[in-house]
Write a protein that holds these residues in place. Structure first.
Motif, PDB file in Angstrom:
ATOM      1  N   ASP A   1      -9.577  -2.530   1.633  1.00 24.44           N
ATOM      2  CA  ASP A   1      -9.502  -3.325   0.417  1.00 24.44           C
ATOM      3  C   ASP A   1     -10.689  -4.280   0.406  1.00 24.44           C
ATOM      4  O   ASP A   1     -11.502  -4.310   1.330  1.00 24.44           O
ATOM      5  CB  ASP A   1      -8.166  -4.076   0.293  1.00 24.44           C
ATOM      6  CG  ASP A   1      -8.007  -5.233   1.271  1.00 24.44           C
ATOM      7  OD1 ASP A   1      -8.964  -5.535   2.030  1.00 24.44           O
ATOM      8  OD2 ASP A   1      -6.931  -5.858   1.306  1.00 24.44           O
TER       9      ASP A   1
ATOM     10  N   VAL B   1      -6.777   1.941   6.184  1.00 23.16           N
ATOM     11  CA  VAL B   1      -6.628   1.367   4.846  1.00 23.16           C
ATOM     12  C   VAL B   1      -7.805   0.441   4.596  1.00 23.16           C
ATOM     13  O   VAL B   1      -8.290  -0.221   5.530  1.00 23.16           O
ATOM     14  CB  VAL B   1      -5.290   0.588   4.739  1.00 23.16           C
ATOM     15  CG1 VAL B   1      -5.148  -0.095   3.381  1.00 23.16           C
ATOM     16  CG2 VAL B   1      -4.099   1.526   5.006  1.00 23.16           C
TER      17      VAL B   1
ATOM     18  N   VAL C   1       0.839  -1.187   0.000  1.00 22.28           N
ATOM     19  CA  VAL C   1       0.000   0.000   0.000  1.00 22.28           C
ATOM     20  C   VAL C   1       0.877   1.242   0.000  1.00 22.28           C
ATOM     21  O   VAL C   1       1.980   1.248   0.544  1.00 22.28           O
ATOM     22  CB  VAL C   1      -0.938   0.000   1.235  1.00 22.28           C
ATOM     23  CG1 VAL C   1      -0.149   0.018   2.534  1.00 22.28           C
ATOM     24  CG2 VAL C   1      -1.936   1.147   1.182  1.00 22.28           C
TER      25      VAL C   1
ATOM     26  N   LYS D   1      -5.838   0.484  -0.223  1.00 28.96           N
ATOM     27  CA  LYS D   1      -5.692   1.906  -0.477  1.00 28.96           C
ATOM     28  C   LYS D   1      -5.905   2.668   0.823  1.00 28.96           C
ATOM     29  O   LYS D   1      -6.800   2.336   1.610  1.00 28.96           O
ATOM     30  CB  LYS D   1      -6.686   2.364  -1.535  1.00 28.96           C
ATOM     31  CG  LYS D   1      -6.425   3.789  -2.040  1.00 28.96           C
ATOM     32  CD  LYS D   1      -7.220   4.086  -3.287  1.00 28.96           C
ATOM     33  CE  LYS D   1      -6.843   5.459  -3.856  1.00 28.96           C
ATOM     34  NZ  LYS D   1      -7.590   5.739  -5.103  1.00 28.96           N
TER      35      LYS D   1
END
Length: 428
Positions: free
Chosen positions: A155, A153, A103, A162
């Motif tokens: 996903d 983060v 990331v 991301k």
């Protein structure tokens, strides 16, 4: 003469000693903490999604680990794995799942001083260990960088990891103002567009673990209400509070040009009774604590000295006893392993005089002619504290040294009080 005495470099300076002791305590505790091993049951997940049971040196990390130490059995060989070596690991007792993800993170130090000093953004594109907060329709993770800045983060299947971005930077007009850009709110509104109610909440959601956990959970329940979701439990703040009791052994040092310095003052004991509260300040195995104490104490000094004039000499008796309500603030390091845990602490106290039980001076041959020993005694007393002890379950036993500036408001009379204290604390 008294001023020169106080400026003597050999005179005990509590504030200098406190700084030196605190620095020594921090360095020592850091070295000890790094040397400790805390292997607990865990599962390693390989890049092929195979599971390997064993033990991990678990540090209850506040800053996400760069690598971990693993043993298949406690007497076995120690192996080290970075995020690029494995797919993740599970600390079974704590139910904490860390996964490896590549990331890109904005790791700019977002303090006011740094943001005003430079406009450059610092990014890191790497494979790191992320702590799983929600595992559902979209997964939510937490990464705390080495500057103790949180990064959230997300996903999902087919969607790479991301960062949800919260950006702070210097205002574009060149002033010393700091502008905040909650870009993550727009990201989430778009991400959760399939559930309009959740997307609406995303438009003003706070950048915090609790708020984002609830938002991701709401979206999963909107999209997949029949599917099970895994959510990391809210971390409980292990606050301890309770009763304290003990005894202080006070000794007095009267110095200066005042006649009362000629007396030899007897030491005395004082009861200590009150309440305390302990709050952990570090996630790392709760080694570091802030402690507040409120209790009652007394200071009692008495002695005799010879006074004289051109015609005669005589003996004078001094008797003083003052009562205080005291509030202490302490920084504590607690050794995290074992049933009996040693600790050390350092701090300061503020005492408020709540009673003049006795404050008198008289000639021993004229006992009816009594006057005040101290006119207008100091109502506020400051104290330096340092001590150590052991904790066993709910009980703490401590030996402590206390140094205070006493009760004299006179320039010519310095009344320092030194106290050796034995304190027992019981957490409720």
């Amino acid at each position: 003469m008294a001023t020169f005495k106080r400026s003597n470099p050999q005179t005990f300076n509590p504030y200098t000693f406190m700084k030196q002791f605190l620095l020594y305590l921090l360095v020592l505790s850091s070295v000890v903490a790094r040397a400790q091993k805390n292997y607990v049951p865990a599962v390693i997940i390989s890049q092929q999604n195979d599971s390997l049971r064993g033990f991990i040196d678990y540090r209850n990390w506040r800053i996400n680990p760069e690598q971990i130490s693993f043993k298949q059995d406690l007497q076995g060989h120690e192996q080290r794995f970075s995020a690029g070596d494995i797919a993740g690991f599970l600390v079974t007792a704590e139910n904490e799942l860390y996964v490896s993800r590549q990331v890109e993170l904005d790791v700019t130090v977002q303090t006011i001083d740094n943001l005003l000093a430079t406009g450059e953004r610092v990014t890191r594109n790497d494979t790191v260990f992320l702590l799983t907060i929600v595992k559902g329709a979209y997964n939510l993770y937490l990464f705390n960088d080495r500057n103790d800045q949180p990064h959230f983060v997300y996903d999902s299947a087919g969607v790479p990891a991301k960062e949800l971005r919260l950006v702070k930077s210097r205002a574009s007009d060149g002033s010393n103002a700091i502008a905040t850009f909650p870009l993550y709110q727009r990201q989430l509104s778009y991400l959760f567009a399939a559930c309009p109610e959740v997307a609406r909440k995303a438009a003003d959601v706070r950048y915090s673990e609790d708020a984002l956990r609830k938002l991701f959970t709401d979206y999963h329940q909107c999209r997949n209400p029949s599917e099970k979701i895994a959510v990391k439990a809210k971390e409980k703040l292990n606050v301890r509070w309770g009763l304290l009791a003990g005894t202080g052994f006070n000794s007095f040092n009267f110095s200066g040009s005042h006649s009362m310095t000629r007396a030899s003052y007897k030491s005395n004991t004082t009861p200590l009774a009150g309440l305390f509260i302990d709050v952990p300040v570090s996630r790392n195995r709760q080694q570091y604590w802030l402690s507040a104490e409120a209790f009652y104490k007394t200071e009692s000094a008495s002695g005799t000295f010879t006074n004289a004039n051109i015609l005669e000499s005589w003996q004078e008796q001094v008797s003083m006893k003052f009562s205080y309500a005291q509030l202490n603030l302490l920084f504590r390091y607690l050794y995290p392993k074992g049933t009996v845990k040693p600790f050390a602490n350092v701090g300061w106290g503020n005492g408020v005089m709540i009673g003049e039980n006795k404050n008198e001076k008289y000639r021993t041959d004229r006992k009816d002619d009594v006057e005040k020993a101290i006119n207008g005694p100091r109502k506020h007393e400051t104290t330096f504290l340092a001590g150590g002890g052991v904790q066993y379950k709910r009980i703490q036993i401590e030996g402590r040294y206390a140094w205070s500036n006493g009760f004299s408001p006179y320039i010519s009379l310095n009344t320092s009080v030194r106290s050796l204290q034995v304190i027992a604390r019981f957490a409720l």
